[in-house]
Design a protein around this motif. Sequence first.
Motif, PDB file in Angstrom:
ATOM      1  N   VAL A   1       6.477   6.610  -0.924  1.00  0.00           N
ATOM      2  CA  VAL A   1       6.097   6.854   0.446  1.00  0.00           C
ATOM      3  C   VAL A   1       4.200   7.967   0.672  1.00  0.00           C
ATOM      4  CG1 VAL A   1       5.745   7.982   3.180  1.00  0.00           C
ATOM      5  CG2 VAL A   1       7.591   6.155   1.628  1.00  0.00           C
ATOM      6  N   ASP A   2       5.013   9.460  -0.272  1.00  0.00           N
ATOM      7  CA  ASP A   2       3.907  10.025  -0.036  1.00  0.00           C
ATOM      8  C   ASP A   2       2.009   9.640  -0.473  1.00  0.00           C
ATOM      9  OD1 ASP A   2       5.486  11.590   2.548  1.00  0.00           O
ATOM     10  OD2 ASP A   2       6.856  12.524   0.210  1.00  0.00           O
ATOM     11  N   VAL A   3       2.958   8.577  -2.107  1.00  0.00           N
ATOM     12  CA  VAL A   3       2.017   9.350  -3.091  1.00  0.00           C
ATOM     13  C   VAL A   3       0.868   8.317  -3.051  1.00  0.00           C
ATOM     14  CG1 VAL A   3       2.800  10.478  -4.385  1.00  0.00           C
ATOM     15  CG2 VAL A   3       3.250   7.844  -5.010  1.00  0.00           C
ATOM     16  N   CYS A   4       1.274   6.763  -1.784  1.00  0.00           N
ATOM     17  CA  CYS A   4       0.680   5.424  -1.736  1.00  0.00           C
ATOM     18  C   CYS A   4      -0.915   6.405  -1.402  1.00  0.00           C
ATOM     19  CB  CYS A   4       1.465   4.402  -0.984  1.00  0.00           C
ATOM     20  SG  CYS A   4      -0.050   3.123  -0.782  1.00  0.00           S
ATOM     21  N   PRO A   5      -1.755   5.737  -2.080  1.00  0.00           N
ATOM     22  CA  PRO A   5      -3.219   5.933  -1.624  1.00  0.00           C
ATOM     23  C   PRO A   5      -3.905   5.242  -0.293  1.00  0.00           C
ATOM     24  CG  PRO A   5      -3.611   4.972  -3.871  1.00  0.00           C
ATOM     25  CD  PRO A   5      -1.936   5.091  -3.475  1.00  0.00           C
ATOM     26  N   LEU A   6      -2.482   4.338  -0.058  1.00  0.00           N
ATOM     27  CA  LEU A   6      -3.682   3.084   0.912  1.00  0.00           C
ATOM     28  C   LEU A   6      -1.462   3.564   2.242  1.00  0.00           C
ATOM     29  CD1 LEU A   6      -4.749   0.400  -1.442  1.00  0.00           C
ATOM     30  CD2 LEU A   6      -5.807   1.377   0.242  1.00  0.00           C
ATOM     31  N   ASP A   7      -1.258   4.378   1.974  1.00  0.00           N
ATOM     32  CA  ASP A   7      -0.703   4.508   3.304  1.00  0.00           C
ATOM     33  C   ASP A   7       0.691   3.141   3.422  1.00  0.00           C
ATOM     34  OD1 ASP A   7       1.244   6.421   4.813  1.00  0.00           O
ATOM     35  OD2 ASP A   7      -0.237   6.482   6.035  1.00  0.00           O
ATOM     36  N   LEU A   8       0.928   1.967   2.366  1.00  0.00           N
ATOM     37  CA  LEU A   8       1.412   0.737   2.399  1.00  0.00           C
ATOM     38  C   LEU A   8       3.175   0.902   2.644  1.00  0.00           C
ATOM     39  CD1 LEU A   8      -0.977  -0.841  -0.127  1.00  0.00           C
ATOM     40  CD2 LEU A   8      -1.500  -0.106   2.400  1.00  0.00           C
TER      41      LEU A   8
ATOM     42  N   CYS B   1      -3.061  -3.590  -1.209  1.00  0.00           N
ATOM     43  CA  CYS B   1      -2.078  -2.979  -2.768  1.00  0.00           C
ATOM     44  C   CYS B   1      -3.326  -3.125  -3.614  1.00  0.00           C
ATOM     45  CB  CYS B   1      -0.812  -3.426  -3.381  1.00  0.00           C
ATOM     46  SG  CYS B   1      -0.250  -2.881  -4.270  1.00  0.00           S
ATOM     47  N   TRP B   2      -3.947  -1.600  -3.816  1.00  0.00           N
ATOM     48  CA  TRP B   2      -4.751  -1.557  -5.285  1.00  0.00           C
ATOM     49  C   TRP B   2      -3.706  -1.299  -6.636  1.00  0.00           C
ATOM     50  CZ3 TRP B   2      -7.119   3.075  -7.486  1.00  0.00           C
ATOM     51  CH2 TRP B   2      -8.260   2.578  -8.335  1.00  0.00           C
TER      52      TRP B   2
ATOM     53  N   CYS C   1      -1.936   0.153  -8.201  1.00  0.00           N
ATOM     54  CA  CYS C   1      -2.479   1.369  -8.625  1.00  0.00           C
ATOM     55  C   CYS C   1      -0.854   2.594  -9.932  1.00  0.00           C
ATOM     56  CB  CYS C   1      -3.224   2.397  -8.296  1.00  0.00           C
ATOM     57  SG  CYS C   1      -2.619   2.897  -6.243  1.00  0.00           S
TER      58      CYS C   1
ATOM     59  N   PRO D   1       0.595   4.734  -8.960  1.00  0.00           N
ATOM     60  CA  PRO D   1       1.693   6.249  -7.996  1.00  0.00           C
ATOM     61  C   PRO D   1       3.393   5.683  -7.909  1.00  0.00           C
ATOM     62  CG  PRO D   1      -0.199   6.325  -7.665  1.00  0.00           C
ATOM     63  CD  PRO D   1      -0.192   5.334  -8.411  1.00  0.00           C
TER      64      PRO D   1
ATOM     65  N   ALA E   1      -5.063  10.037   2.090  1.00  0.00           N
ATOM     66  CA  ALA E   1      -4.044   9.578   1.459  1.00  0.00           C
ATOM     67  C   ALA E   1      -3.786  11.252   1.245  1.00  0.00           C
ATOM     68  CB  ALA E   1      -4.442   9.089   0.075  1.00  0.00           C
TER      69      ALA E   1
ATOM     70  N   ARG F   1      -3.596  13.179   5.173  1.00  0.00           N
ATOM     71  CA  ARG F   1      -3.028  11.353   6.230  1.00  0.00           C
ATOM     72  C   ARG F   1      -3.630  11.754   7.006  1.00  0.00           C
ATOM     73  NH1 ARG F   1      -1.174   8.205   2.262  1.00  0.00           N
ATOM     74  NH2 ARG F   1      -0.050   8.829   1.317  1.00  0.00           N
TER      75      ARG F   1
ATOM     76  N   TYR G   1      -9.348 -10.808  -2.911  1.00  0.00           N
ATOM     77  CA  TYR G   1      -7.966  -9.877  -2.185  1.00  0.00           C
ATOM     78  C   TYR G   1      -9.052  -9.010  -1.481  1.00  0.00           C
ATOM     79  CZ  TYR G   1      -4.000  -7.453  -2.394  1.00  0.00           C
ATOM     80  OH  TYR G   1      -2.647  -6.845  -1.354  1.00  0.00           O
TER      81      TYR G   1
ATOM     82  N   PHE H   1      -8.689  -6.057  -1.552  1.00  0.00           N
ATOM     83  CA  PHE H   1      -8.189  -4.472  -2.110  1.00  0.00           C
ATOM     84  C   PHE H   1      -8.231  -4.515  -3.358  1.00  0.00           C
ATOM     85  CE2 PHE H   1      -7.469  -4.392   2.344  1.00  0.00           C
ATOM     86  CZ  PHE H   1      -7.339  -3.175   3.069  1.00  0.00           C
TER      87      PHE H   1
ATOM     88  N   ARG I   1      -7.834   1.076   9.651  1.00  0.00           N
ATOM     89  CA  ARG I   1      -8.840   0.102   8.667  1.00  0.00           C
ATOM     90  C   ARG I   1      -9.888  -0.608  10.055  1.00  0.00           C
ATOM     91  NH1 ARG I   1      -6.866   1.333   4.694  1.00  0.00           N
ATOM     92  NH2 ARG I   1      -4.844   0.899   3.994  1.00  0.00           N
TER      93      ARG I   1
END
Lengths: 77, 586
Positions: free
Chosen positions: A29-36, A53-54, A56, A58, B47, B161, B213, B215, B491
């Motif tokens: 949860v912490d490392v997801c750059p997109l906070d998904l 989702c990218w 990526c 992490p 992030a 964040r 897509y 993203f 977003r």
Amino acid sequence: MPLIQSSSRAPVTINSEACIADKGCTVCVDVCPLDLLVIDMANGTAVMKYDECWYCLPCELDCPTDAVSVEIPYLLK
Amino acid sequence: MNDKTDSSHEVLEFDVLVIGGGTAGPMAGVRAKEMNPKLRVAVLEKANVKRSGCISMGMDGLNNAVIPGHATPEQYVKEITVANDGIVNQKTIMAYATRSYDMINTLDKWGVKFEKDETGDYNVKKVHHMGAYVLPMPEGHHMKKILYRQLRKKRVSVINRFMATRLFKGKDGAIAGAHVVNPRTAETAVIKAKTVILCTGAAGRLGMPTSGYLFGTYENPTNAGDGYSMAYHVGAELSGLECYQINPLIKDYNGPACAYVTGPMGGYTANSKGDRFIECDYWSGQMMLEFYKELEGGNGPVFLKIDHLAEETISEIEVILHSNERPSRGRFHENRGTNYRERMVEMHISEIGFCSGHSASGIWTDENARTTIPGLYAAGDCGSVPHNYMLGAFVYGAIAAEDAVKYCAEHEQCEIDSAEIAAEKARVLAPLQVKDGIPAEQMEYKIRRLVNDYLQPPKVTKKMEIGMERFAEIRADLPMLQANDPHELMRAMEVHFILDCAEMAATASMYRTESRWGLYHYYVDHPDTDDEKWMCHVQTKKGADGLPECSTRPIEPYIVELDEEEMSAYKKLRVSDDDTTETAGV
């Protein structure tokens, strides 16, 4: 116009057997750059909440118990 | 941070506020503390700094290392002047080039592993048209960990964040701080600061990838153009926005492949017959135009060719490409049964975006990273120093911090108008109150689909005018943006950024009535390059009517002169017919 929900296939899957979110782990949860990702408190496991989702990685590579797996999103797979 | 009533807001105060914790940002924070450990320095990150920005998974090499014995700063300034068709402030490139080697040594000391030869010297490769600047980092996936350690060591405050939504100025027009919101709780706050350094990366969600897509972008999609939009609204000048970023990528996958990693090992860009069609794989607009023509022509599509290489070379390429920067590449190929040994890999071109790291579109900055607003700096992909890449982001992060520290010593904190704060807070939180509105995802999809339809090259005036009409309709829809939770609110705020960038892209493109930078500004109504009229920068800022307004800025006298033959180096990128048979299969 009212809003409706539509489904999409989540690229990130968490193995709830291996996930140790119930012990307080929040690494993915912490490392997801997109906070998904979020922690599902009721089930004590991380889950993907948003399909943004990218791919990526992490979340997968930093997980201490190898509980996370990332697929290439279906639209571009 | 607490936020109980509509009129209250948490206020934090710093001397140096760095917005964005990817590449330039951590370096700026660390450098500011090195200069003056007593200063209050914060890095704000949307992030988490541990894995944020376009190098979240590291980087496989330096693209623009200026290392004594391999290249000189003067040579590098020439190279980039030519690659950017003459539209450069050479002083900014020289400021980078003269500090490039020191920065490599600093990173080396911090533990970044660069490729070295048996004598311990940096193992530099040639990819560019003229000089040698590419330094591989086969173990570059540790980059963010190394930066994080430095942030901790130098006691830089890290605020994860929280996303900045707008910047504030004081009465005298100098920077005063930023408004921020938490994408998990929707808490808002005001951060007062004597100086702000924008390190928010590219505008990566401007065009839409052909996969549809949203993203699947080349850039980390967290980078929605936040800095471009915030600089615009605070009144700063932006530059070169018509010089889009467009990159050659693996078809459907957002990873690059050829020039920097496979090029020095014998790989190259080929057409469907397996023939080489460009002389030089260095990413430039001119190269992209040849790529585009081949892609659309009878010999298309375009491929990455490495199937002719020896097994050990291919294995080495796989290790580098599948563990750094875009590590999901291996599983993408596996899904399609693509093996580098057996066949060429289909390539395509990326969606359009703003990014000075690869092209020249950025917030206008001088050789001290200063923008046109006192106390406001920009570094990295969102600054305007062309072809700056990761190392340029590090160098300009440091340059910005050094100048900001001096500025702090000479200036007091500016006050922020409370009415302005209240208005911004209301704007940001509005989508949470909307019922039966428009989800951010749909509005974003529509803007980016229109960007593809009307803005991406080949550029046509009438198309861009229609694009602007459609964008105005979407702007009128903005009050209907609906967010069901703080994540969707993030977003929704990004939709504002993306729309601002789309309007700026169209306006700047229509202003420069010529073609330049190959595909980046291939303007069909004005197909020729017109040096007499357009050997100048095109600047964009917010006009009195709230829409983008353009003007020209003369090019500063060159500090490194180029002769005519050097200037035309990038114009001869296509392999001539006589050469094709000779070079194919080399």
